[in-house]
Design a protein around this motif. Structure first.
Motif, PDB file in Angstrom:
ATOM      1  N   ASP A   1      33.018  32.377   0.563  1.00 20.00           N
ATOM      2  CA  ASP A   1      32.230  33.368  -0.187  1.00 20.00           C
ATOM      3  C   ASP A   1      30.776  33.452   0.284  1.00 20.00           C
ATOM      4  O   ASP A   1      29.946  34.072  -0.372  1.00 20.00           O
ATOM      5  CB  ASP A   1      32.280  32.986  -1.681  1.00 20.00           C
ATOM      6  CG  ASP A   1      31.602  34.012  -2.566  1.00 20.00           C
ATOM      7  OD1 ASP A   1      31.967  35.204  -2.474  1.00 20.00           O
ATOM      8  OD2 ASP A   1      30.705  33.629  -3.345  1.00 20.00           O
TER       9      ASP A   1
ATOM     10  N   LEU B   1      30.856  33.971  -6.363  1.00 22.40           N
ATOM     11  CA  LEU B   1      31.346  32.806  -7.105  1.00 22.40           C
ATOM     12  C   LEU B   1      30.402  32.342  -8.221  1.00 22.40           C
ATOM     13  O   LEU B   1      30.872  31.979  -9.303  1.00 22.40           O
ATOM     14  CB  LEU B   1      31.617  31.641  -6.150  1.00 22.40           C
ATOM     15  CG  LEU B   1      32.928  31.722  -5.353  1.00 22.40           C
ATOM     16  CD1 LEU B   1      33.027  30.549  -4.394  1.00 22.40           C
ATOM     17  CD2 LEU B   1      34.145  31.749  -6.265  1.00 22.40           C
TER      18      LEU B   1
ATOM     19  N   LYS C   1      34.170  38.669 -10.513  1.00 21.35           N
ATOM     20  CA  LYS C   1      33.696  37.506 -11.279  1.00 21.35           C
ATOM     21  C   LYS C   1      34.806  36.855 -12.103  1.00 21.35           C
ATOM     22  O   LYS C   1      34.765  35.662 -12.405  1.00 21.35           O
ATOM     23  CB  LYS C   1      32.525  37.897 -12.180  1.00 21.35           C
ATOM     24  CG  LYS C   1      32.768  39.072 -13.094  1.00 21.35           C
ATOM     25  CD  LYS C   1      31.500  39.411 -13.869  1.00 21.35           C
ATOM     26  CE  LYS C   1      31.673  40.665 -14.712  1.00 21.35           C
ATOM     27  NZ  LYS C   1      31.192  41.870 -14.045  1.00 21.35           N
TER      28      LYS C   1
ATOM     29  N   ALA D   1      36.748  34.741  -9.660  1.00 26.51           N
ATOM     30  CA  ALA D   1      35.881  33.616  -9.298  1.00 26.51           C
ATOM     31  C   ALA D   1      35.892  32.539 -10.384  1.00 26.51           C
ATOM     32  O   ALA D   1      35.882  31.335 -10.091  1.00 26.51           O
ATOM     33  CB  ALA D   1      34.455  34.110  -9.066  1.00 26.51           C
TER      34      ALA D   1
END
Length: 759
Positions: A24, A30, A138, A141
């Motif tokens: 990432d 993340l 998100k 993540a």
């Protein structure tokens, strides 16, 4: 300020997180996911049949978003190779079974290009039902962070995400998944008839029990990565504290139920079993629960009396034993997963030494016949199993009452303080339960049928041969089996995993223990054997791993500082030091050698050293301690201190070795003269008073000051009067004797002198 939540506490959990962060590096999505994970937005996470991670994450909308994460699956070749690696390396397989991913396994995979962790987004196929087109969003993540925590607890999840489920992984590694431990033995009714009647049971000698230091055992259990918010050891210490206080505050009832004509039959159940009451019934119903029996028993006097029968005698002795177990913290939780997804925690006594086992045997001898029954099969629990079962029930009941309604740090830990079975539903719950099972399992290695053993044999000079064996605890007369033979024999396929777990646990105690487990058969040096005795052996004993030594090595001697004393016959205490010569020595068994000789011995080797017909163990720390003691001068002590040393044959814990002349002289000093009672004593002394008089007079004649210490009224005064009269009779005393005593006793002394001493 809240405690920062940590994701990935093990090296493999961190590796997962680092892999995701590396992938990432150019999107930086993340960190937003971490915020979602921190606030508990990941509502559910599980593995589906296709080995995909599926989850629900609460976003800004009322309906949670659906997540799906898939990793590239292992090829058939990779699966086969993984099985071979585990099968060929028992110490790696054992660690994995204990919930530890060995770094050696990862290194092997790296060399063979088997990917365990993702290296780019191409290794991951992921989707989210949210409108955000980016990968990862998100919500995804957040799931990646939660996965780090779950693989912390169960590294098998890394394999499962690659399409290799735990059951299949163990099958290809030739490890049975069938449970073997903890199976209770039920027998036909009346199979075990007691050899003793009630009267014989009542007067049977009760063994004395020594409880070991449980804190030392618990230190050897690593603080596993089960919960990030708190310590499992701290929680267990709370249980010990509250349980101990509960026992301390029990008040004995003045009125006890009459139970002499009451019989009990316990209907086996994992939790709070029913009990059938026969004969006189102090209850209002024919069946009660175990907690009701405990309510009746726990505040009774546990001393046997004439109102007992064989049932109450057994319950009293067992409950008293349990109280001692709890006061000494000599018990531990034994979490178990039963029927796949059911979780239960019982408590078991820790068999830390032979005296505890002897008390189990004692209880087995006094337990009533057919006490614990399985009605549907018309069978009874074997007596040895029934004893442990009832002890376990008592401990759980006490812990439950002691902890009460206090809040536990995590929902699943309520099973430690409540008597119930819990249905595991989520991946997190299952992993937490598995981690708890793995964490406490080493405490009960001693209860396994097959146990690891380490055999040590002298090889060549300063070299020793270590080999790993497996012994059958149920057949103590059978010869231990070579580990490789045991693991390769299909006869033991069901028991293989329990031995592998022992290997895995020992591998994690230290680098040296890992080396032993890795090589199985290994040649080590004297210094390495010394390291084994210092660092590894104490832990092995605690967890029931036997070390088999040849006869000559069974008692390995430790060198100790000693003082050699030479001298003439002692004629006076005023110039005693002039008659004595002290010299520092090293004691090895019954041999004394000089410090110089000992140094030369150490120059040849270190650690375990062969000396004459024995082996000695030199611990560097203890040797430095010896040197510190030896450096203290011996010629600066008083005559009084020298005499004390000669009489006790030790000085500050160091043994004195006296030459023959001194031994003879000291023996003369210690002799008690066979003296007659003075004729002028107007009394007949009892035998113990005669012994006291002779001891007092003999030591006074040698110039010692003496002290008679006894209970009041047993004749210390008359013994002293007899000694004075004897001196007068022998014309030794021609002056008055001064008696120094409290003013309240002057009259007593005057009256007794008047009564017992002729003028």
């Amino acid at each position: 300020m809240g405690k920062r939540k940590i994701y990935g506490k093990t090296w493999w959990g961190k590796k997962w997180k680092e892999a995701m962060e590396k992938i990432d590096f150019n999107t930086n999505r993340l960190p937003r996911g971490r915020t979602y994970a921190n606030k508990g937005a990941v509502l559910e996470i599980r593995v589906n049949r296709k080995s995909d991670i599926v989850a629900r994450v609460q976003g800004t909308r009322s309906t949670p978003y659906k997540e799906k994460i898939s990793l590239i699956k292992f090829s058939e070749y990779e699966i086969e190779r993984i099985g071979e690696v585990l099968s060929e390396n028992p110490y790696i397989a054992g660690q994995l079974l204990n919930g530890v991913l060995p770094e050696e396994l990862y290194e092997i995979f790296q060399r063979e290009n088997i990917k365990l962790f993702p290296e780019s987004w191409d290794d991951i196929e992921a989707s989210c039902s949210c409108p955000d087109w980016a990968n990862p969003c998100k919500h995804l993540a957040a799931v990646y962070y939660i996965i780090a925590n779950e693989i912390d607890k169960d590294p098998f999840l890394l394999f499962e995400m690659r399409g290799l489920k735990k059951k299949k992984l163990l099958e290809i590694a030739k490890i049975s998944t069938e449970k073997t431990g903890g199976i209770l033995n039920f027998l036909p009714i009346n199979s075990e008839k007691s050899k003793l009647n009630y009267e014989e049971k009542k007067f049977l000698e009760e063994p004395k029990v020594y409880f070991g230091n449980i804190e030392k055992i618990m230190v050897l259990l690593s603080e596993k990565r089960i919960f990030s918010e708190f310590s499992i050891k701290d929680f267990l210490n709370d249980i010990y504290f509250y349980s101990e206080n509960y026992i301390k505050n029990i008040k004995i009832s003045e009125q006890e139920e009459y139970l002499k004509e009451t019989n009990f039959k316990i209907i086996y159940s994992l939790q709070n079993p029913e009990i059938i009451i026969e004969g006189y019934n102090p209850f209002s119903k024919e069946r009660i629960r175990f907690e009701e029996l405990f309510e009746l028993l726990y505040n009774m006097s546990l001393l046997p009396d004439n109102k007992d029968n064989e049932y109450t005698l057994f319950f009293k002795k067992t409950l008293g034993f349990v109280f001692n177990i709890i006061m000494n913290h000599s018990f531990a939780p034994k979490p178990e997963i039963i029927e796949e997804d059911k979780f239960y925690v019982k408590y078991m006594p820790l068999t830390s030494n032979s005296t505890i086992m002897e008390y189990f045997d004692y209880l087995e001898m006094i337990i009533p016949d057919n006490l614990v029954m399985k009605l549907e099969k018309n069978k009874v629990l074997k007596k040895s199993d029934a004893v442990i079962y009832i002890i376990s029930l008592f401990i759980k009941e006490i812990v439950k009452r002691a902890y009460g309604k206090r809040k536990v740090p995590h929902n699943i830990l309520s099973l430690f303080t409540e008597d119930r079975i819990y249905n595991l539903k989520t991946l997190e719950e299952k992993n937490n339960a598995n981690s708890l099972v793995n964490h406490f399992e080493p405490l009960f290695f001693k209860n396994k049928r097959y146990a690891l053993a380490i055999k040590i044999m002298p090889f060549i000079e300063d070299r020793y041969y270590l080999s790993l064996l497996v012994k059958d605890n149920l057949d103590i007369l059978s010869e231990p089996i070579n580990l490789k033979d045991f693991l390769n024999d299909k006869k033991y396929i069901k028991e293989k995993s329990e031995v592998l777990k022992q290997i895995g646990f020992i591998s994690n105690l230290s680098d040296f223990s890992k080396s032993i487990m890795k090589h199985e058969d290994i040649i080590i040096t004297s210094s390495e054997l010394s390291e084994f005795f210092n660092d590894v052996l104490p832990a092995l004993k605690v967890f029931g791993i036997e070390v088999i030594l040849p006869k000559e090595m069974k008692k390995i001697v430790e060198p100790k500082p000693a003082i050699s004393v030479k001298g003439e016959n002692i004629t006076s205490f005023f110039n005693l030091n002039d008659l004595l010569k002290f010299d520092w020595k090293i004691a090895i068994g019954d041999y004394l050698i000089s410090l110089e000789e000992f140094r030369k011995l150490l120059e040849k080797s270190e650690g375990i050293i062969k000396f004459r017909d024995m082996y000695i163990h030199v611990d560097p720390k203890k040797f430095l301690h010896i040197l510190k003691k030896i450096n203290k001068p011996l010629d600066e002590i008083s005559n009084y201190e020298s005499l004390r040393m000669l009489l006790s044959e030790e000085a500050n814990g160091i043994q004195l070795y006296l030459d023959d002349k001194l031994k003879k002289s000291i023996n003369e000093l210690k002799k008690i003269k066979n003296l007659r009672v003075p004729k002028t004593l107007n009394a007949n002394l009892r035998d113990y008073q005669k012994r006291g008089y002779k001891w007092l007079k003999s030591n006074v004649d040698k110039g010692f000051g003496v002290c008679l210490a006894d209970d009041m009224g047993l004749g210390k005064t008359i013994q002293t009067i007899a000694a004075v009269l004897k001196d007068k009779e022998n014309n030794i005393l021609n002056k008055p004797v001064l008696v120094v005593c409290p003013t309240t006793l002057i009259g007593n002394w005057a009256a007794e002198i008047e009564k017992f001493a002729q003028r």
